[in-house]
Design an enzyme around this catalytic site. Structure first.
Site, PDB file in Angstrom:
ATOM      1  N   LYS A  38     -23.656  19.230 -10.167  1.00 51.07           N
ATOM      2  CA  LYS A  38     -24.528  19.234 -11.340  1.00 51.07           C
ATOM      3  C   LYS A  38     -25.897  19.801 -10.963  1.00 51.07           C
ATOM      4  CE  LYS A  38     -22.470  15.048 -13.273  1.00 51.07           C
ATOM      5  NZ  LYS A  38     -22.713  13.643 -13.668  1.00 51.07           N
ATOM      6  N   ASP A  92     -12.902  10.383 -14.705  1.00 48.32           N
ATOM      7  CA  ASP A  92     -14.254   9.847 -14.880  1.00 48.32           C
ATOM      8  C   ASP A  92     -14.355   8.471 -14.232  1.00 48.32           C
ATOM      9  OD1 ASP A  92     -16.858   9.610 -15.813  1.00 48.32           O
ATOM     10  OD2 ASP A  92     -16.248   8.917 -17.800  1.00 48.32           O
ATOM     11  N   HIS A 138     -22.479   8.060 -12.349  1.00 45.47           N
ATOM     12  CA  HIS A 138     -21.214   8.700 -12.703  1.00 45.47           C
ATOM     13  C   HIS A 138     -20.764   9.728 -11.670  1.00 45.47           C
ATOM     14  CE1 HIS A 138     -22.777   7.960 -17.044  1.00 45.47           C
ATOM     15  NE2 HIS A 138     -22.185   6.873 -16.577  1.00 45.47           N
ATOM     16  N   TYR A 155     -27.921  19.866 -18.200  1.00 52.50           N
ATOM     17  CA  TYR A 155     -27.383  20.104 -16.867  1.00 52.50           C
ATOM     18  C   TYR A 155     -26.150  20.982 -16.909  1.00 52.50           C
ATOM     19  CZ  TYR A 155     -24.416  16.027 -18.005  1.00 52.50           C
ATOM     20  OH  TYR A 155     -23.556  15.145 -18.613  1.00 52.50           O
ATOM     21  N   GLN A 194     -19.888  24.983 -17.610  1.00 51.60           N
ATOM     22  CA  GLN A 194     -20.278  24.263 -18.817  1.00 51.60           C
ATOM     23  C   GLN A 194     -21.728  23.821 -18.709  1.00 51.60           C
ATOM     24  OE1 GLN A 194     -17.348  21.369 -20.202  1.00 51.60           O
ATOM     25  NE2 GLN A 194     -18.981  19.889 -20.512  1.00 51.60           N
ATOM     26  N   ARG A 218     -28.296   6.161 -17.737  1.00 49.70           N
ATOM     27  CA  ARG A 218     -26.979   6.809 -17.781  1.00 49.70           C
ATOM     28  C   ARG A 218     -26.525   7.001 -16.349  1.00 49.70           C
ATOM     29  NH1 ARG A 218     -26.086   9.339 -22.965  1.00 49.70           N
ATOM     30  NH2 ARG A 218     -27.951   9.189 -24.275  1.00 49.70           N
ATOM     31  N   LYS A 249     -19.435   1.161 -20.981  1.00 51.17           N
ATOM     32  CA  LYS A 249     -18.767   1.641 -19.764  1.00 51.17           C
ATOM     33  C   LYS A 249     -19.631   1.387 -18.526  1.00 51.17           C
ATOM     34  CE  LYS A 249     -18.837   6.003 -18.388  1.00 51.17           C
ATOM     35  NZ  LYS A 249     -18.651   7.441 -18.253  1.00 51.17           N
ATOM     36  N   ASP A 250     -20.923   1.697 -18.632  1.00 50.93           N
ATOM     37  CA  ASP A 250     -21.811   1.533 -17.477  1.00 50.93           C
ATOM     38  C   ASP A 250     -22.063   0.063 -17.153  1.00 50.93           C
ATOM     39  OD1 ASP A 250     -21.887   4.265 -17.207  1.00 50.93           O
ATOM     40  OD2 ASP A 250     -23.876   4.500 -18.073  1.00 50.93           O
ATOM     41  N   HIS A 289     -24.129  10.224  -9.727  1.00 54.57           N
ATOM     42  CA  HIS A 289     -25.365  10.689 -10.348  1.00 54.57           C
ATOM     43  C   HIS A 289     -25.728   9.819 -11.542  1.00 54.57           C
ATOM     44  CE1 HIS A 289     -27.425  13.121 -13.502  1.00 54.57           C
ATOM     45  NE2 HIS A 289     -28.258  13.290 -12.496  1.00 54.57           N
ATOM     46  N   GLU A 348     -36.935  31.207 -14.572  1.00 54.77           N
ATOM     47  CA  GLU A 348     -35.486  31.222 -14.381  1.00 54.77           C
ATOM     48  C   GLU A 348     -35.075  29.821 -13.979  1.00 54.77           C
ATOM     49  OE1 GLU A 348     -34.554  34.121 -11.388  1.00 54.77           O
ATOM     50  OE2 GLU A 348     -34.872  35.802 -12.740  1.00 54.77           O
ATOM     51  N   ASN A 355     -24.386  20.995 -20.433  1.00 53.91           N
ATOM     52  CA  ASN A 355     -24.425  19.752 -21.195  1.00 53.91           C
ATOM     53  C   ASN A 355     -25.862  19.435 -21.578  1.00 53.91           C
ATOM     54  OD1 ASN A 355     -21.611  19.310 -20.812  1.00 53.91           O
ATOM     55  ND2 ASN A 355     -22.042  18.522 -18.785  1.00 53.91           N
TER      56      ASN A 355
END
Length: 186
Positions: A72, A143, A62, A132, A46, A59, A168-169, A119, A28, A48
């Site tokens: 998350k 964001d 954020h 996630y 949601q 990445r 962006k990063d 994160h 699980e 992802n």
């Protein structure tokens, strides 16, 4: 499922129970009742799934602003990553501190990153998949991010290559200059 709280209150490393036999295994990855027993009440909305082809893909770091903040639950389903959470709650005794954990398809560990934390992760091998759950939908207008190598935070990324970053990063600000509306509450 075993919940191990890290040095940052609210950030947990989860180790699922694995049940196997000659056919393979079962686990699980989320159980609402087990989370509630730990006092963690979430409503995931949601799932992802990301793929990174190259080792050294970074990445992060954020987050979404507070009124659209996301908790998350992160796991690596192919390959290996070093996953990091940074406390960005203004007034927190752990403000600017971070924890990191290696998540792999083999160890099946997960990281629970609550609201108020930035994160990010770096891929340790090629061809990595990360999945996630989040408890808030993506809101582009909320964001935000902080630069991955902020010297005040000093994350010790366990990799010897120049990271591969999104545009962006690359342009993310230092924590001290980032837009941040999180505040620490007891």
């Amino acid at each position: 499922m075993i919940f191990k709280e890290t040095s940052l209150t609210g950030v947990f490393i989860l180790e699922p129970s694995l049940f196997g036999d000659h056919r393979g295994w079962f686990m699980e990855t989320f159980s609402d009742s087990e989370f509630k027993q730990m006092g963690i009440h979430l409503n995931f909305v949601q799932d992802n799934h990301s793929f990174s082809a190259e080792r050294g893909t970074l990445r992060g770091m954020h987050y979404q602003l507070d009124f659209k903040a996301q908790t998350k639950l992160v796991r690596c389903t192919r390959g290996a990553i070093y996953d990091v959470a940074v406390d960005i709650r203004i007034g927190s005794p752990n403000y600017g501190k971070w924890v990191g954990v290696e998540l792999t398809s083999e160890n099946k560990k997960q990281l629970l990153v609550p609201k108020g934390f930035a994160h990010g992760f770096i891929t340790l091998v090629e061809n990595v998949e990360v999945q996630y759950k989040v408890d808030e939908f993506y809101a582009p207008e909320c964001d935000r991010g902080i630069i991955w190598d902020d010297p005040e935070i000093n994350i010790e990324w366990p990799i010897d290559v120049v990271p591969i970053l999104s545009e962006k990063d690359k342009k993310a600000p230092l924590l001290k200059d980032a837009e941040n509306n999180f505040s620490f509450t007891v």
